[in-house]
Motif scaffolding. Structure first.
Motif, PDB file in Angstrom:
ATOM      1  N   GLN A   1     -24.036  -1.499  -3.499  1.00  0.00           N
ATOM      2  CA  GLN A   1     -24.353  -1.290  -4.910  1.00  0.00           C
ATOM      3  C   GLN A   1     -25.832  -0.968  -5.124  1.00  0.00           C
ATOM      4  OE1 GLN A   1     -24.169  -4.820  -7.461  1.00  0.00           O
ATOM      5  NE2 GLN A   1     -24.129  -6.119  -5.640  1.00  0.00           N
ATOM      6  N   TYR A   2     -26.672  -1.327  -4.132  1.00  0.00           N
ATOM      7  CA  TYR A   2     -28.104  -1.027  -4.235  1.00  0.00           C
ATOM      8  C   TYR A   2     -28.506   0.188  -3.400  1.00  0.00           C
ATOM      9  CZ  TYR A   2     -28.247  -5.751  -6.140  1.00  0.00           C
ATOM     10  OH  TYR A   2     -28.028  -6.866  -6.897  1.00  0.00           O
ATOM     11  N   TYR A   3     -27.527   0.772  -2.735  1.00  0.00           N
ATOM     12  CA  TYR A   3     -27.811   1.857  -1.795  1.00  0.00           C
ATOM     13  C   TYR A   3     -28.429   3.075  -2.485  1.00  0.00           C
ATOM     14  CZ  TYR A   3     -26.997   5.484   1.720  1.00  0.00           C
ATOM     15  OH  TYR A   3     -27.160   6.504   2.614  1.00  0.00           O
ATOM     16  N   GLY A   4     -27.826   3.501  -3.599  1.00  0.00           N
ATOM     17  CA  GLY A   4     -28.311   4.680  -4.308  1.00  0.00           C
ATOM     18  C   GLY A   4     -29.742   4.527  -4.770  1.00  0.00           C
ATOM     19  N   THR A   5     -30.077   3.343  -5.288  1.00  0.00           N
ATOM     20  CA  THR A   5     -31.438   3.084  -5.753  1.00  0.00           C
ATOM     21  C   THR A   5     -32.431   3.141  -4.603  1.00  0.00           C
ATOM     22  OG1 THR A   5     -30.558   1.641  -7.485  1.00  0.00           O
ATOM     23  CG2 THR A   5     -32.909   1.446  -6.991  1.00  0.00           C
ATOM     24  N   ALA A   6     -32.050   2.531  -3.467  1.00  0.00           N
ATOM     25  CA  ALA A   6     -32.933   2.524  -2.292  1.00  0.00           C
ATOM     26  C   ALA A   6     -33.139   3.944  -1.772  1.00  0.00           C
ATOM     27  CB  ALA A   6     -32.337   1.642  -1.198  1.00  0.00           C
ATOM     28  N   LEU A   7     -32.078   4.737  -1.754  1.00  0.00           N
ATOM     29  CA  LEU A   7     -32.177   6.113  -1.278  1.00  0.00           C
ATOM     30  C   LEU A   7     -33.065   6.933  -2.208  1.00  0.00           C
ATOM     31  CD1 LEU A   7     -31.114   8.057   0.901  1.00  0.00           C
ATOM     32  CD2 LEU A   7     -29.206   8.595  -0.615  1.00  0.00           C
ATOM     33  N   TRP A   8     -32.910   6.735  -3.509  1.00  0.00           N
ATOM     34  CA  TRP A   8     -33.708   7.463  -4.489  1.00  0.00           C
ATOM     35  C   TRP A   8     -35.196   7.117  -4.348  1.00  0.00           C
ATOM     36  CZ3 TRP A   8     -33.125  11.461  -7.662  1.00  0.00           C
ATOM     37  CH2 TRP A   8     -34.060  11.648  -8.694  1.00  0.00           C
ATOM     38  N   LYS A   9     -35.497   5.831  -4.109  1.00  0.00           N
ATOM     39  CA  LYS A   9     -36.889   5.400  -3.976  1.00  0.00           C
ATOM     40  C   LYS A   9     -37.571   6.050  -2.776  1.00  0.00           C
ATOM     41  CE  LYS A   9     -38.579   1.463  -4.896  1.00  0.00           C
ATOM     42  NZ  LYS A   9     -38.945   0.035  -4.943  1.00  0.00           N
ATOM     43  N   SER A  10     -36.796   6.400  -1.775  1.00  0.00           N
ATOM     44  CA  SER A  10     -37.375   7.056  -0.591  1.00  0.00           C
ATOM     45  C   SER A  10     -37.508   8.557  -0.784  1.00  0.00           C
ATOM     46  CB  SER A  10     -36.493   6.800   0.635  1.00  0.00           C
ATOM     47  OG  SER A  10     -35.319   7.601   0.601  1.00  0.00           O
TER      48      SER A  10
END
Length: 366
Positions: A247-256
């Protein structure tokens, strides 16, 4: 900050025996590593080294370099040994593994009885494969593919795999066993007569199942079936753990900015965003793992590897047992693995060189 994710194992030392192979001059151009393999490993190494300037250094990068070495060992061995001898050695090694795994179950009978009386998760059994009972069921399922050319032994080991998967309450072990069986069914090595027999037995089993078996009652008695029935709902602890990370994957990917975080930093990225420490050391989805660790560029390089190997496997009409093993691995990667599986890359090296040898023979014949 340095993230510790790697450890030295016995097979790492054993692999050093093959170091001189790195300095041998290939007899022909087919002995060279395929370009798409070389580009992938060089790519993820350079990407990680650049990202480690920003994010924590993770020693899992060394594991990625080691699996490239494992690939080279397989590629080199398949260049000097006949195909029949290679499969003979692999089958003997796999049989030893099956015997050891079945044998050690007898030492865990008390734990198995305890688990069957009050099942929850997986039994507490020592495994020879890292990652616990789920991964062990996965690997014996994959190893079953090595015996597609030995009909009686294949079906015996397939049955053993299913029984062990049920004891381990491993859904993925059951799925992999059926995937291997399905690929064997369409393999060029399977005769028309054998296919007819399989279809007849399968239809008979399905009809008998619906007529004589009370599925709800059976599921209540066999925990593995119950786990299939629970798939995706609130009582499914296995998928709940994955969803908690994803559920936090998309946010982490976007931050990178879709550039990634470097080898082994997939969990670090999700933990940083969620503020939660997870017991897992990977995202339980290799494709998601590659994307978040190496960014879009690394993901494209990996998918080129998957594409090229899959095409070669299908062109072989699945007559090569390694083709089935590798394809099932690519499918199982949707729910596990983290990309540093030395045995798989050894198999990939063997497979690509064996198929390269076949292509060279065809060219000479023509």
């Amino acid at each position: 900050m340095v993230v510790e994710e790697s450890s030295v194992k016995l097979y790492h030392f054993f692999s050093l025996l093959f170091l001189p192979c790195l300095f041998l001059k290939p007899k022909d151009t087919t002995a060279r590593v395929p370009l798409f393999i070389f580009e992938y490993f060089v790519g993820i190494t350079l990407i990680s080294l650049l990202l480690f300037l920003v994010y924590p250094f993770n020693r899992l990068l060394i594991n990625h370099l080691f699996v490239f070495y494992a690939f080279f060992i397989g590629y080199y061995i398949a260049g000097i040994l006949p195909q029949e001898q290679i499969f003979n050695l692999l089958q003997k090694a796999a049989l030893i593994v099956f015997i050891v795994i079945v044998g050690k179950l007898f030492f865990h009978i008390p734990e198995i009885k305890r688990f069957l009386k009050a099942p929850d998760g997986h039994p507490d059994i020592y495994t020879i494969y890292g990652g616990g009972t789920n991964l062990e069921a996965t690997w014996i399922g994959l190893n079953t593919a090595l015996f597609i050319n030995r009909k009686k032994l294949f079906y015996t080991l397939l049955a053993v795999t299913l029984v062990i998967s049920v004891i381990y309450a491993s859904r993925v072990g059951v799925v992999i066993a059926f995937l291997v069986a399905g690929f064997k069914f369409v393999s060029a090595n399977t005769s028309r007569k054998e296919r007819r027999t399989i279809i007849f037995m399968a239809m008979l089993a399905v009809i008998s199942f619906f007529i004589f078996i009370d599925l709800e009652n059976l599921a209540s008695k066999i925990y593995t079936l119950k786990r299939f029935a629970e798939f995706g709902d609130s009582s499914d602890k296995g998928m709940a753990g994955r969803f908690a990370m994803w559920q936090y994957y998309g946010t982490a990917l976007w931050k990178s900015k879709f550039l990634g975080y470097g080898a082994g930093n997939g969990i670090y990225a999700v933990e940083t965003v969620s503020g939660t420490d997870y017991p897992e050391d990977n995202l339980h989805n290799l494709y998601m793992q590659v994307l978040i660790e190496f960014g879009v560029l690394g993901f494209i390089l990996y998918m080129i590897v998957v594409y090229n190997i899959s095409i070669k496997a299908l062109k072989s009409r699945l007559s090569n047992p390694l083709a089935i093993l590798i394809l099932v691995y690519f499918i199982a990667s949707l729910i596990q693995f983290r990309g540093t599986d030395a045995m798989i890359w050894l198999f990939i090296g063997l497979f690509l060189k064996i198929e390269s040898n076949k292509e060279r023979i065809l060219v000479h014949v023509q």
